[in-house]
Motif scaffolding. Structure first.
Motif: not given
Length: 382
Positions: A26-46
């Motif tokens: 699980n990659v999780k956490g709390v990011l300020e000033n980002g409500a509603g934004e999308t977080v993307y996680l991908q392989l560096f070369d993908d």
């Protein structure tokens, strides 16, 4: 400096492991000033996101990956956001990320992955360095043209000192964490010419961690190439050491354009200028008129020239001799930089000259233009 960080990380995206342990990470956490934004996680070369999640109103997010292999990933807010580089696999259960979504790269912190934490430490060190260099550059650019050059030089020396300090810091960081894949990224930010022992330590340490990594193979090749270059340099330095004034010049025995062998030793009794050159060498061709003039002046006074060509094309070699009016002896094995004579004399660039006396002992090297004219005048008189 982010570019340096990213390039080093990109160089490692091929790292992979044959084993994929079971489990979910699980990659999780709390990011300020980002409500509603999308977080993307991908392989560096993908180019396609491995997964994504929308940041909740309280700033929290979570992305789960099933059995991820050991690799480098990038996490960004929005598709155009500057990514954070992470490295992990399925043996790590929870990776925690906190920061400001509006400027994640410059504000994030990470825990739960020692490799990712190490990359963060590396990034912070290079960012501080970039800021310091930018500050000094602005000072230098703001100096008036009539400013005391000592001040300008002092600022430049400060930059060099700080660069050396960063390299020392990164080398130590890589050595202290040599078994971490992140060490490849760290040591890659240092010029291998300044860190060959550290490159070898990291490479050797990771052979059991990521044995099938194409990049590790590439690094091993790079190390081997550097070892070969250093061995060649050592050989050239040894050859040049033999050319100190008073030492016996190595003999040369090569063929002329018509196939006859001519040796340097056969010219004993005369001063001989050994002139390494080639038809394709612009500086050599521009120097030839001066050499022709000196040969015409001193050629009848116990002075001879032995032209040693580093050509590989016989017709071009002969054509240049005729066009430039070079009326002295010429020899070559037509092996260009692989010429035995060039190796024996440690020739690394041309034109390169060696003046030997009547006994075949070195008088001087690298004489050209006025320096050559003055030396011949000193020996034979004006």
């Amino acid at each position: 400096m982010y570019r340096l960080f990213a390039i080093s990380a990109i160089a490692l995206i091929m790292i992979s492991s044959c084993s994929q342990g079971p489990g979910t990470m699980n990659v999780k956490g709390v990011l300020e000033n980002g409500a509603g934004e999308t977080v993307y996680l991908q392989l560096f070369d993908d180019s396609a996101p491995a997964d994504s999640a929308v940041i909740a109103q309280d700033g929290s997010f979570q992305i789960s990956l099933r059995n991820p292999k050991l690799d480098f990933f990038k996490l960004s807010v929005g598709e155009q956001g500057r990514p954070v580089v992470l490295v992990f696999d399925s043996t790590q259960t929870n990776i925690n990320i906190t920061g400001d979504a509006s400027g994640l790269l410059g504000s994030y912190s990470v825990s739960g992955s020692k490799d990712s934490e190490l990359l963060k430490e590396f990034f912070d060190a290079t960012e501080i360095f970039r800021y310091e260099m930018d500050s000094i550059n602005k000072l230098v650019q703001g100096l008036p043209n009539d400013m005391d050059p000592v001040i300008r030089m002092a600022l430049q020396q400060q930059q060099t000192k700080r660069k050396n300090e960063l390299e020392t810091e990164l080398k130590q960081m890589a050595i202290n964490n040599a078994s971490s894949p992140a060490a490849l990224s760290i040591i890659s930010a240092v010029d291998i010419r300044n860190a060959l022992p550290e490159y070898k330590t990291v490479s050797d340490s990771l052979k059991t961690v990521i044995p099938y990594s194409p990049y590790l193979t590439s690094m091993s090749d790079k190390i081997q190439q550097m070892d070969m270059a250093l061995a060649q340099q050592k050989k050239q330095q040894a050859a040049l050491a033999k050319l100190s004034p008073g030492s016996q010049a190595p003999d040369i025995d090569l063929q002329t354009p018509d196939g006859k062998f001519v040796s340097l030793s056969s010219m004993k009794g005369k001063y001989v200028l050994i002139d390494f050159w080639a038809s394709w060498c612009g500086p050599c061709r521009r120097e030839n008129p001066n050499v022709v003039k000196l040969y015409q002046k001193y050629g009848g006074k116990d002075f001879e020239i032995l032209g040693v060509s580093l050509d590989s094309n016989k017709d071009r070699w002969i054509g240049a001799i005729e066009k430039d009016g070079l009326e002295w002896e010429h020899v070559s094995d037509l092996k260009k930089w692989n010429s035995k004579a060039a190796a024996d004399y440690g020739v690394r660039s041309i034109p390169f000259t060696v003046l030997v006396d009547r006994e075949g002992k070195v008088v001087a090297t690298k004489l050209r233009g006025k320096a050559l004219e003055d030396k011949l005048s000193e020996i034979f008189g004006a």
